[in-house]
Design a protein around this motif. Structure first.
Motif, PDB file in Angstrom:
ATOM      1  N   ALA A  58      19.118  -4.448   1.007  1.00  0.00           N
ATOM      2  CA  ALA A  58      18.786  -5.574   1.884  1.00  0.00           C
ATOM      3  C   ALA A  58      18.356  -5.064   3.256  1.00  0.00           C
ATOM      4  CB  ALA A  58      19.972  -6.523   2.007  1.00  0.00           C
ATOM      5  N   ALA A  59      19.088  -4.106   3.796  1.00  0.00           N
ATOM      6  CA  ALA A  59      18.750  -3.543   5.105  1.00  0.00           C
ATOM      7  C   ALA A  59      17.377  -2.880   5.070  1.00  0.00           C
ATOM      8  CB  ALA A  59      19.821  -2.549   5.534  1.00  0.00           C
ATOM      9  N   SER A  60      17.097  -2.168   3.996  1.00  0.00           N
ATOM     10  CA  SER A  60      15.799  -1.502   3.858  1.00  0.00           C
ATOM     11  C   SER A  60      14.666  -2.518   3.797  1.00  0.00           C
ATOM     12  CB  SER A  60      15.804  -0.629   2.605  1.00  0.00           C
ATOM     13  OG  SER A  60      14.520  -0.119   2.358  1.00  0.00           O
ATOM     14  N   LEU A  61      14.864  -3.593   3.022  1.00  0.00           N
ATOM     15  CA  LEU A  61      13.834  -4.622   2.913  1.00  0.00           C
ATOM     16  C   LEU A  61      13.604  -5.352   4.237  1.00  0.00           C
ATOM     17  CD1 LEU A  61      14.751  -6.108  -0.573  1.00  0.00           C
ATOM     18  CD2 LEU A  61      12.763  -4.691  -0.003  1.00  0.00           C
ATOM     19  N   LEU A  62      14.642  -5.398   5.065  1.00  0.00           N
ATOM     20  CA  LEU A  62      14.500  -6.010   6.390  1.00  0.00           C
ATOM     21  C   LEU A  62      13.904  -5.042   7.404  1.00  0.00           C
ATOM     22  CD1 LEU A  62      17.865  -7.981   6.561  1.00  0.00           C
ATOM     23  CD2 LEU A  62      15.568  -8.948   6.403  1.00  0.00           C
ATOM     24  N   GLY A  63      13.644  -3.819   6.986  1.00  0.00           N
ATOM     25  CA  GLY A  63      13.061  -2.827   7.881  1.00  0.00           C
ATOM     26  C   GLY A  63      14.076  -2.111   8.739  1.00  0.00           C
ATOM     27  N   LEU A  64      15.348  -2.192   8.373  1.00  0.00           N
ATOM     28  CA  LEU A  64      16.408  -1.511   9.120  1.00  0.00           C
ATOM     29  C   LEU A  64      16.538  -0.097   8.566  1.00  0.00           C
ATOM     30  CD1 LEU A  64      19.017  -4.420   9.148  1.00  0.00           C
ATOM     31  CD2 LEU A  64      17.253  -3.910  10.844  1.00  0.00           C
ATOM     32  N   LYS A  65      16.097   0.888   9.331  1.00  0.00           N
ATOM     33  CA  LYS A  65      16.007   2.261   8.827  1.00  0.00           C
ATOM     34  C   LYS A  65      17.178   3.145   9.248  1.00  0.00           C
ATOM     35  CE  LYS A  65      11.585   1.757   7.475  1.00  0.00           C
ATOM     36  NZ  LYS A  65      11.493   0.996   6.271  1.00  0.00           N
ATOM     37  N   ARG A  67      25.956 -15.265   4.725  1.00  0.00           N
ATOM     38  CA  ARG A  67      25.023 -14.539   3.863  1.00  0.00           C
ATOM     39  C   ARG A  67      23.990 -15.507   3.273  1.00  0.00           C
ATOM     40  NH1 ARG A  67      27.596 -13.415  -1.566  1.00  0.00           N
ATOM     41  NH2 ARG A  67      27.252 -15.652  -1.556  1.00  0.00           N
ATOM     42  N   ASP A  68      24.471 -16.629   2.749  1.00  0.00           N
ATOM     43  CA  ASP A  68      23.571 -17.604   2.131  1.00  0.00           C
ATOM     44  C   ASP A  68      22.626 -18.211   3.161  1.00  0.00           C
ATOM     45  OD1 ASP A  68      24.964 -16.998  -0.165  1.00  0.00           O
ATOM     46  OD2 ASP A  68      26.052 -18.902  -0.256  1.00  0.00           O
ATOM     47  N   GLY A  69      23.134 -18.483   4.362  1.00  0.00           N
ATOM     48  CA  GLY A  69      22.285 -19.011   5.425  1.00  0.00           C
ATOM     49  C   GLY A  69      21.212 -18.021   5.847  1.00  0.00           C
ATOM     50  N   LEU A  70      21.574 -16.754   5.927  1.00  0.00           N
ATOM     51  CA  LEU A  70      20.610 -15.716   6.279  1.00  0.00           C
ATOM     52  C   LEU A  70      19.515 -15.629   5.214  1.00  0.00           C
ATOM     53  CD1 LEU A  70      19.677 -13.342   8.057  1.00  0.00           C
ATOM     54  CD2 LEU A  70      21.234 -11.878   6.735  1.00  0.00           C
ATOM     55  N   VAL A  71      19.904 -15.699   3.952  1.00  0.00           N
ATOM     56  CA  VAL A  71      18.924 -15.626   2.863  1.00  0.00           C
ATOM     57  C   VAL A  71      17.989 -16.829   2.912  1.00  0.00           C
ATOM     58  CG1 VAL A  71      18.666 -15.749   0.349  1.00  0.00           C
ATOM     59  CG2 VAL A  71      20.331 -14.180   1.370  1.00  0.00           C
ATOM     60  N   LYS A  72      18.519 -18.029   3.136  1.00  0.00           N
ATOM     61  CA  LYS A  72      17.670 -19.226   3.221  1.00  0.00           C
ATOM     62  C   LYS A  72      16.690 -19.109   4.385  1.00  0.00           C
ATOM     63  CE  LYS A  72      21.069 -22.242   1.092  1.00  0.00           C
ATOM     64  NZ  LYS A  72      22.080 -23.273   1.317  1.00  0.00           N
ATOM     65  N   PHE A  73      17.182 -18.606   5.510  1.00  0.00           N
ATOM     66  CA  PHE A  73      16.321 -18.419   6.673  1.00  0.00           C
ATOM     67  C   PHE A  73      15.198 -17.427   6.356  1.00  0.00           C
ATOM     68  CE2 PHE A  73      15.328 -15.739  10.374  1.00  0.00           C
ATOM     69  CZ  PHE A  73      14.746 -16.687  11.191  1.00  0.00           C
ATOM     70  N   ALA A  84      26.063  -5.048   8.478  1.00  0.00           N
ATOM     71  CA  ALA A  84      27.342  -5.168   7.773  1.00  0.00           C
ATOM     72  C   ALA A  84      28.375  -5.888   8.649  1.00  0.00           C
ATOM     73  CB  ALA A  84      27.853  -3.793   7.369  1.00  0.00           C
ATOM     74  N   ASN A  85      28.426  -5.546   9.939  1.00  0.00           N
ATOM     75  CA  ASN A  85      29.365  -6.219  10.855  1.00  0.00           C
ATOM     76  C   ASN A  85      29.006  -7.688  11.033  1.00  0.00           C
ATOM     77  OD1 ASN A  85      31.073  -4.079  11.326  1.00  0.00           O
ATOM     78  ND2 ASN A  85      29.964  -3.378  13.136  1.00  0.00           N
ATOM     79  N   LEU A  86      27.710  -7.974  11.120  1.00  0.00           N
ATOM     80  CA  LEU A  86      27.260  -9.354  11.266  1.00  0.00           C
ATOM     81  C   LEU A  86      27.735 -10.201  10.090  1.00  0.00           C
ATOM     82  CD1 LEU A  86      25.330 -11.483  12.682  1.00  0.00           C
ATOM     83  CD2 LEU A  86      23.609 -10.684  11.065  1.00  0.00           C
TER      84      LEU A  86
END
Length: 164
Positions: free
Chosen positions: A28-35, A60-66, A44-46
């Motif tokens: 998920a982090a990689s797909l978001l561009g977090l390198k 988590r579900d809200g982030l995915v919907k966004f 992870a803390n968020l």
């Protein structure tokens, strides 16, 4: 299908941990561009810090919907831009819009698309069950064919996994 699963921390009710983080959160982090590892830890803390498991799952579900909504808006915006004819001086442009059940053109949003899809599925179910010759034969009701608009081809566009 992988997803982030949570369990409440045994030390504190106000925190939880991700129980299946073997790759899922990294992907998920990689797909978001977090390198960087710092970005990964921040994500992870968020999604876990100072939250119960149920609250973290909701976040988590809200982030995915966004993210889905933002991706859909980005896609529609880029498609509309590619449809516009910048070489033509006329103000006529093509664009993607969504008609709701009443025929009102709305800005193409993922939410409106999902609402229209659900409405179309309900309508298809209703029409099939209301005007089905099989059902009327079972009930021994004289069948009089009644034409109705069958939009199953439109629905199949959303439901099929075909790449063609």
């Amino acid at each position: 299908e992988e997803q982030l699963l949570y369990t409440d921390d045994s030390i504190s009710v106000e925190s939880c941990r991700i129980t299946n983080s073997a790759g899922t959160l990294r992907l998920a982090a990689s797909l978001l561009g977090l390198k960087h590892d710092e970005d990964y830890k921040l994500l992870a803390n968020l999604l876990t810090k100072h939250k119960s498991a149920s609250l973290a799952q909701g976040m988590r579900d809200g982030l995915v919907k966004f993210l889905y909504s933002e991706l859909f808006d980005w896609l529609v915006q880029h498609m509309n831009h590619s449809f516009s004819n910048e070489n033509n001086n006329d103000s006529i442009k093509s664009q993607i819009g969504i008609l709701d059940i009443f025929g009102f053109d709305r800005r193409a949003t993922l939410e409106q698309l999902c609402i229209n899809y659900a409405n179309e599925r309900i309508l298809q179910f209703f029409m099939h069950n209301t005007f089905s010759q099989d059902l009327q034969a079972q009930e021994e009701i004289p069948y009089v064919p009644m034409p109705f608009q069958d939009n199953s081809s439109c629905i199949s566009l959303f439901e099929n996994n075909s790449v063609s």
